[in-house]
Scaffold this motif. Sequence first.
Motif, PDB file in Angstrom:
ATOM      1  N   ILE A 138       6.602 -10.844  11.985  1.00  0.00           N
ATOM      2  CA  ILE A 138       6.250 -10.009  11.717  1.00  0.00           C
ATOM      3  C   ILE A 138       4.879  -9.555  10.936  1.00  0.00           C
ATOM      4  O   ILE A 138       4.652  -8.202  12.048  1.00  0.00           O
ATOM      5  CB  ILE A 138       7.292  -9.807  11.175  1.00  0.00           C
ATOM      6  CG1 ILE A 138       8.989 -10.334  12.268  1.00  0.00           C
ATOM      7  CG2 ILE A 138       7.747  -8.058  11.245  1.00  0.00           C
ATOM      8  CD1 ILE A 138       9.807  -9.850  11.905  1.00  0.00           C
ATOM      9  N   TYR A 139       5.062 -10.286  10.254  1.00  0.00           N
ATOM     10  CA  TYR A 139       3.514  -9.647   9.434  1.00  0.00           C
ATOM     11  C   TYR A 139       1.880  -9.642   9.922  1.00  0.00           C
ATOM     12  O   TYR A 139       1.462  -9.010  10.303  1.00  0.00           O
ATOM     13  CB  TYR A 139       3.705 -10.408   8.258  1.00  0.00           C
ATOM     14  CG  TYR A 139       2.290  -9.693   6.882  1.00  0.00           C
ATOM     15  CD1 TYR A 139       2.363  -9.037   6.693  1.00  0.00           C
ATOM     16  CD2 TYR A 139       0.843 -11.094   7.076  1.00  0.00           C
ATOM     17  CE1 TYR A 139       1.318  -8.521   6.318  1.00  0.00           C
ATOM     18  CE2 TYR A 139       0.208 -10.266   6.929  1.00  0.00           C
ATOM     19  CZ  TYR A 139       0.397  -9.306   5.672  1.00  0.00           C
ATOM     20  OH  TYR A 139      -0.738  -8.766   5.124  1.00  0.00           O
ATOM     21  N   ASP A 140       1.973 -11.210  10.055  1.00  0.00           N
ATOM     22  CA  ASP A 140       1.167 -10.896  11.503  1.00  0.00           C
ATOM     23  C   ASP A 140       1.042  -9.622  12.588  1.00  0.00           C
ATOM     24  O   ASP A 140      -0.158  -9.907  13.181  1.00  0.00           O
ATOM     25  CB  ASP A 140       0.954 -12.491  12.581  1.00  0.00           C
ATOM     26  CG  ASP A 140       0.448 -13.528  11.095  1.00  0.00           C
ATOM     27  OD1 ASP A 140       0.287 -14.105  10.220  1.00  0.00           O
ATOM     28  OD2 ASP A 140       1.074 -14.723  12.165  1.00  0.00           O
TER      29      ASP A 140
ATOM     30  N   THR B 197      -6.109  -3.426   0.320  1.00  0.00           N
ATOM     31  CA  THR B 197      -5.761  -2.743  -1.001  1.00  0.00           C
ATOM     32  C   THR B 197      -6.165  -3.655  -2.368  1.00  0.00           C
ATOM     33  O   THR B 197      -6.824  -3.460  -3.468  1.00  0.00           O
ATOM     34  CB  THR B 197      -3.958  -2.749  -1.010  1.00  0.00           C
ATOM     35  OG1 THR B 197      -3.409  -2.767  -0.289  1.00  0.00           O
ATOM     36  CG2 THR B 197      -3.518  -2.827  -2.807  1.00  0.00           C
ATOM     37  N   TRP B 198      -6.048  -4.737  -2.019  1.00  0.00           N
ATOM     38  CA  TRP B 198      -6.942  -6.200  -2.846  1.00  0.00           C
ATOM     39  C   TRP B 198      -8.996  -5.103  -3.257  1.00  0.00           C
ATOM     40  O   TRP B 198      -9.104  -5.415  -4.345  1.00  0.00           O
ATOM     41  CB  TRP B 198      -7.016  -6.940  -2.722  1.00  0.00           C
ATOM     42  CG  TRP B 198      -5.981  -7.890  -3.067  1.00  0.00           C
ATOM     43  CD1 TRP B 198      -4.920  -8.073  -1.709  1.00  0.00           C
ATOM     44  CD2 TRP B 198      -5.876  -7.915  -4.688  1.00  0.00           C
ATOM     45  NE1 TRP B 198      -4.107  -8.282  -2.604  1.00  0.00           N
ATOM     46  CE2 TRP B 198      -3.750  -8.464  -4.134  1.00  0.00           C
ATOM     47  CE3 TRP B 198      -5.647  -8.120  -5.630  1.00  0.00           C
ATOM     48  CZ2 TRP B 198      -3.769  -9.599  -5.355  1.00  0.00           C
ATOM     49  CZ3 TRP B 198      -5.126  -8.744  -6.947  1.00  0.00           C
ATOM     50  CH2 TRP B 198      -4.735  -9.193  -6.699  1.00  0.00           C
ATOM     51  N   LYS B 199      -9.160  -5.187  -2.109  1.00  0.00           N
ATOM     52  CA  LYS B 199     -10.462  -4.188  -1.349  1.00  0.00           C
ATOM     53  C   LYS B 199     -10.362  -3.735  -2.959  1.00  0.00           C
ATOM     54  O   LYS B 199     -11.855  -2.670  -3.940  1.00  0.00           O
ATOM     55  CB  LYS B 199     -10.459  -4.478  -0.391  1.00  0.00           C
ATOM     56  CG  LYS B 199     -12.094  -4.085  -0.412  1.00  0.00           C
ATOM     57  CD  LYS B 199     -13.066  -3.640   0.991  1.00  0.00           C
ATOM     58  CE  LYS B 199     -14.427  -2.927   0.967  1.00  0.00           C
ATOM     59  NZ  LYS B 199     -14.600  -2.345   2.888  1.00  0.00           N
ATOM     60  N   VAL B 200     -10.006  -2.064  -2.846  1.00  0.00           N
ATOM     61  CA  VAL B 200      -9.591  -1.291  -3.442  1.00  0.00           C
ATOM     62  C   VAL B 200      -9.919  -0.811  -4.250  1.00  0.00           C
ATOM     63  O   VAL B 200     -10.234   0.042  -5.807  1.00  0.00           O
ATOM     64  CB  VAL B 200      -8.523   0.073  -2.697  1.00  0.00           C
ATOM     65  CG1 VAL B 200      -9.124   1.427  -3.247  1.00  0.00           C
ATOM     66  CG2 VAL B 200      -9.611   0.326  -0.673  1.00  0.00           C
ATOM     67  N   ALA B 201      -8.705  -1.483  -5.013  1.00  0.00           N
ATOM     68  CA  ALA B 201      -8.669  -2.607  -6.612  1.00  0.00           C
ATOM     69  C   ALA B 201      -9.419  -3.186  -7.131  1.00  0.00           C
ATOM     70  O   ALA B 201      -9.694  -2.424  -8.127  1.00  0.00           O
ATOM     71  CB  ALA B 201      -7.131  -3.396  -6.169  1.00  0.00           C
ATOM     72  N   GLU B 202      -9.992  -3.338  -5.968  1.00  0.00           N
ATOM     73  CA  GLU B 202     -11.723  -3.960  -6.784  1.00  0.00           C
ATOM     74  C   GLU B 202     -12.933  -3.457  -7.309  1.00  0.00           C
ATOM     75  O   GLU B 202     -13.318  -3.307  -7.962  1.00  0.00           O
ATOM     76  CB  GLU B 202     -11.917  -5.716  -6.040  1.00  0.00           C
ATOM     77  CG  GLU B 202     -11.341  -6.746  -6.490  1.00  0.00           C
ATOM     78  CD  GLU B 202     -11.165  -7.756  -7.534  1.00  0.00           C
ATOM     79  OE1 GLU B 202     -12.034  -7.363  -8.336  1.00  0.00           O
ATOM     80  OE2 GLU B 202     -10.087  -7.585  -8.086  1.00  0.00           O
TER      81      GLU B 202
ATOM     82  N   ARG C  22      -2.083  -7.071  13.187  1.00  0.00           N
ATOM     83  CA  ARG C  22      -2.901  -7.016  14.485  1.00  0.00           C
ATOM     84  C   ARG C  22      -2.436  -4.919  15.111  1.00  0.00           C
ATOM     85  O   ARG C  22      -3.440  -4.434  15.230  1.00  0.00           O
ATOM     86  CB  ARG C  22      -2.271  -7.388  15.080  1.00  0.00           C
ATOM     87  CG  ARG C  22      -2.288  -9.244  15.744  1.00  0.00           C
ATOM     88  CD  ARG C  22      -2.795  -9.779  16.679  1.00  0.00           C
ATOM     89  NE  ARG C  22      -1.521 -10.009  16.725  1.00  0.00           N
ATOM     90  CZ  ARG C  22      -0.176 -10.562  16.487  1.00  0.00           C
ATOM     91  NH1 ARG C  22      -0.396 -10.915  15.672  1.00  0.00           N
ATOM     92  NH2 ARG C  22       1.050 -10.410  16.897  1.00  0.00           N
ATOM     93  N   GLU C  23      -1.717  -4.476  14.579  1.00  0.00           N
ATOM     94  CA  GLU C  23      -1.708  -3.005  15.185  1.00  0.00           C
ATOM     95  C   GLU C  23      -1.854  -2.272  14.142  1.00  0.00           C
ATOM     96  O   GLU C  23      -2.512  -1.451  13.976  1.00  0.00           O
ATOM     97  CB  GLU C  23       0.629  -2.752  15.116  1.00  0.00           C
ATOM     98  CG  GLU C  23       1.326  -3.494  16.399  1.00  0.00           C
ATOM     99  CD  GLU C  23       2.276  -3.547  16.549  1.00  0.00           C
ATOM    100  OE1 GLU C  23       2.452  -2.979  15.524  1.00  0.00           O
ATOM    101  OE2 GLU C  23       3.090  -4.294  16.813  1.00  0.00           O
ATOM    102  N   ARG C  24      -1.617  -2.520  13.312  1.00  0.00           N
ATOM    103  CA  ARG C  24      -2.339  -1.477  11.671  1.00  0.00           C
ATOM    104  C   ARG C  24      -2.860  -1.952  10.920  1.00  0.00           C
ATOM    105  O   ARG C  24      -4.006  -1.570   9.674  1.00  0.00           O
ATOM    106  CB  ARG C  24      -0.902  -1.382  10.599  1.00  0.00           C
ATOM    107  CG  ARG C  24       0.418  -1.098  11.458  1.00  0.00           C
ATOM    108  CD  ARG C  24       0.541   0.493  12.028  1.00  0.00           C
ATOM    109  NE  ARG C  24       1.309   0.929  12.860  1.00  0.00           N
ATOM    110  CZ  ARG C  24       2.501   1.808  12.198  1.00  0.00           C
ATOM    111  NH1 ARG C  24       1.921   2.517  11.811  1.00  0.00           N
ATOM    112  NH2 ARG C  24       3.140   1.654  13.474  1.00  0.00           N
ATOM    113  N   GLY C  25      -3.475  -2.823  10.766  1.00  0.00           N
ATOM    114  CA  GLY C  25      -4.787  -3.539  10.260  1.00  0.00           C
ATOM    115  C   GLY C  25      -4.030  -4.580   8.610  1.00  0.00           C
ATOM    116  O   GLY C  25      -2.777  -4.709   8.436  1.00  0.00           O
ATOM    117  N   ASP C  26      -5.208  -5.224   7.859  1.00  0.00           N
ATOM    118  CA  ASP C  26      -4.646  -5.331   6.810  1.00  0.00           C
ATOM    119  C   ASP C  26      -4.485  -4.560   5.573  1.00  0.00           C
ATOM    120  O   ASP C  26      -4.992  -4.674   4.961  1.00  0.00           O
ATOM    121  CB  ASP C  26      -5.465  -7.148   6.436  1.00  0.00           C
ATOM    122  CG  ASP C  26      -4.739  -7.821   6.121  1.00  0.00           C
ATOM    123  OD1 ASP C  26      -3.894  -7.588   4.638  1.00  0.00           O
ATOM    124  OD2 ASP C  26      -5.518  -9.216   5.407  1.00  0.00           O
TER     125      ASP C  26
END
Length: 66
Positions: free
Chosen positions: A12-14, A27-32, A18-22
Amino acid sequence: MSTAERPGHTPIYDRLVRERGDVLAETWKVAEETRAQARQALDWSTVRQSQKWREERAFSGLDPES
């Protein structure tokens, strides 16, 4: 080993990735990036260095010989 047999496989997560992006990776990228900006904004080291430089070169008006 098929993808269904992988430990931690979440179809489901995979599919959502695929549909919405990771979203978690984004979030981790923006937080960094935010942490780096905050670190830079709160870095007072150059202010302290400037103050020390000004204090060392300040004219005291006192005669060093007296």
